[in-house]
Scaffold this motif. Sequence first.
Motif, PDB file in Angstrom:
ATOM      1  N   ASP A  29      -3.195   7.767 -16.814  1.00  0.00           N
ATOM      2  CA  ASP A  29      -2.667   8.360 -18.047  1.00  0.00           C
ATOM      3  C   ASP A  29      -3.711   8.388 -19.153  1.00  0.00           C
ATOM      4  N   GLY A  30      -4.540   7.365 -19.233  1.00  0.00           N
ATOM      5  CA  GLY A  30      -5.588   7.335 -20.233  1.00  0.00           C
ATOM      6  C   GLY A  30      -5.152   6.757 -21.568  1.00  0.00           C
ATOM      7  N   ARG A  31      -3.865   6.534 -21.751  1.00  0.00           N
ATOM      8  CA  ARG A  31      -3.389   5.974 -23.024  1.00  0.00           C
ATOM      9  C   ARG A  31      -3.487   4.450 -23.060  1.00  0.00           C
ATOM     10  N   HIS A  32      -3.686   3.847 -21.888  1.00  0.00           N
ATOM     11  CA  HIS A  32      -3.730   2.383 -21.810  1.00  0.00           C
ATOM     12  C   HIS A  32      -5.071   1.952 -21.234  1.00  0.00           C
ATOM     13  N   HIS A  33      -5.582   0.858 -21.759  1.00  0.00           N
ATOM     14  CA  HIS A  33      -6.835   0.307 -21.252  1.00  0.00           C
ATOM     15  C   HIS A  33      -6.610  -0.164 -19.812  1.00  0.00           C
ATOM     16  N   PRO A  34      -7.557   0.083 -18.909  1.00  0.00           N
ATOM     17  CA  PRO A  34      -7.382  -0.328 -17.513  1.00  0.00           C
ATOM     18  C   PRO A  34      -7.098  -1.825 -17.342  1.00  0.00           C
ATOM     19  N   ALA A  35      -7.707  -2.654 -18.187  1.00  0.00           N
ATOM     20  CA  ALA A  35      -7.463  -4.095 -18.094  1.00  0.00           C
ATOM     21  C   ALA A  35      -6.013  -4.424 -18.439  1.00  0.00           C
ATOM     22  N   LEU A  36      -5.436  -3.704 -19.401  1.00  0.00           N
ATOM     23  CA  LEU A  36      -4.037  -3.901 -19.769  1.00  0.00           C
ATOM     24  C   LEU A  36      -3.116  -3.486 -18.621  1.00  0.00           C
ATOM     25  N   LEU A  45       0.844  -1.203   0.000  1.00  0.00           N
ATOM     26  CA  LEU A  45       0.000   0.000   0.000  1.00  0.00           C
ATOM     27  C   LEU A  45       0.873   1.244   0.000  1.00  0.00           C
ATOM     28  N   GLY A  46       0.653   2.095  -0.980  1.00  0.00           N
ATOM     29  CA  GLY A  46       1.425   3.330  -1.064  1.00  0.00           C
ATOM     30  C   GLY A  46       2.852   3.141  -1.533  1.00  0.00           C
ATOM     31  N   ASP A  47       3.188   1.942  -1.959  1.00  0.00           N
ATOM     32  CA  ASP A  47       4.536   1.654  -2.442  1.00  0.00           C
ATOM     33  C   ASP A  47       4.727   2.287  -3.821  1.00  0.00           C
ATOM     34  N   LYS A  48       5.979   2.438  -4.225  1.00  0.00           N
ATOM     35  CA  LYS A  48       6.267   3.016  -5.545  1.00  0.00           C
ATOM     36  C   LYS A  48       5.609   2.207  -6.653  1.00  0.00           C
ATOM     37  N   THR A  49       5.525   0.910  -6.483  1.00  0.00           N
ATOM     38  CA  THR A  49       4.893   0.052  -7.487  1.00  0.00           C
ATOM     39  C   THR A  49       3.424   0.422  -7.648  1.00  0.00           C
ATOM     40  N   GLN A  50       2.743   0.593  -6.542  1.00  0.00           N
ATOM     41  CA  GLN A  50       1.330   0.945  -6.601  1.00  0.00           C
ATOM     42  C   GLN A  50       1.145   2.336  -7.201  1.00  0.00           C
ATOM     43  N   LEU A  51       2.004   3.261  -6.828  1.00  0.00           N
ATOM     44  CA  LEU A  51       1.902   4.611  -7.382  1.00  0.00           C
ATOM     45  C   LEU A  51       2.160   4.616  -8.887  1.00  0.00           C
ATOM     46  N   ALA A  52       3.114   3.821  -9.344  1.00  0.00           N
ATOM     47  CA  ALA A  52       3.373   3.729 -10.785  1.00  0.00           C
ATOM     48  C   ALA A  52       2.159   3.151 -11.507  1.00  0.00           C
ATOM     49  N   THR A  53       1.520   2.163 -10.907  1.00  0.00           N
ATOM     50  CA  THR A  53       0.327   1.572 -11.508  1.00  0.00           C
ATOM     51  C   THR A  53      -0.803   2.601 -11.580  1.00  0.00           C
ATOM     52  N   VAL A  54      -0.966   3.388 -10.530  1.00  0.00           N
ATOM     53  CA  VAL A  54      -1.984   4.448 -10.531  1.00  0.00           C
ATOM     54  C   VAL A  54      -1.707   5.437 -11.662  1.00  0.00           C
TER      55      VAL A  54
END
Length: 91
Positions: free
Chosen positions: A30-37, A16-25
């Motif tokens: 960004d809107g350029r990638h489908h959420p499922a992708l 929770l709140g890790d850099k990995t999670q923030l990068a995923t958010v």
Amino acid sequence: MTPLFVIFITVFLAELGDKTQLATVLFAADGRHHPALVFAAASAALVLSAGLAVLLGMAAERWLTMIPLKLIAGLGFIAIGAWTVWEHFKG
């Protein structure tokens, strides 16, 4: 508590709140990638990362039997925390 539940909760709270999670958010926002992708790619990356951690842990358990792994991990976290505090006050 079952070991599966303990491991799940521990890793979940650590992420929770890790850099990995923030990068995923950020990728999802960004809107350029489908959420499922974004979900599939982030999930696959976390599964691969966890798999490598398990393999590394198994190897470390074989080679570092004289030193408790929890001690090594704890000292590592203390070192990272001390470095972070040092960098903060160093300016």
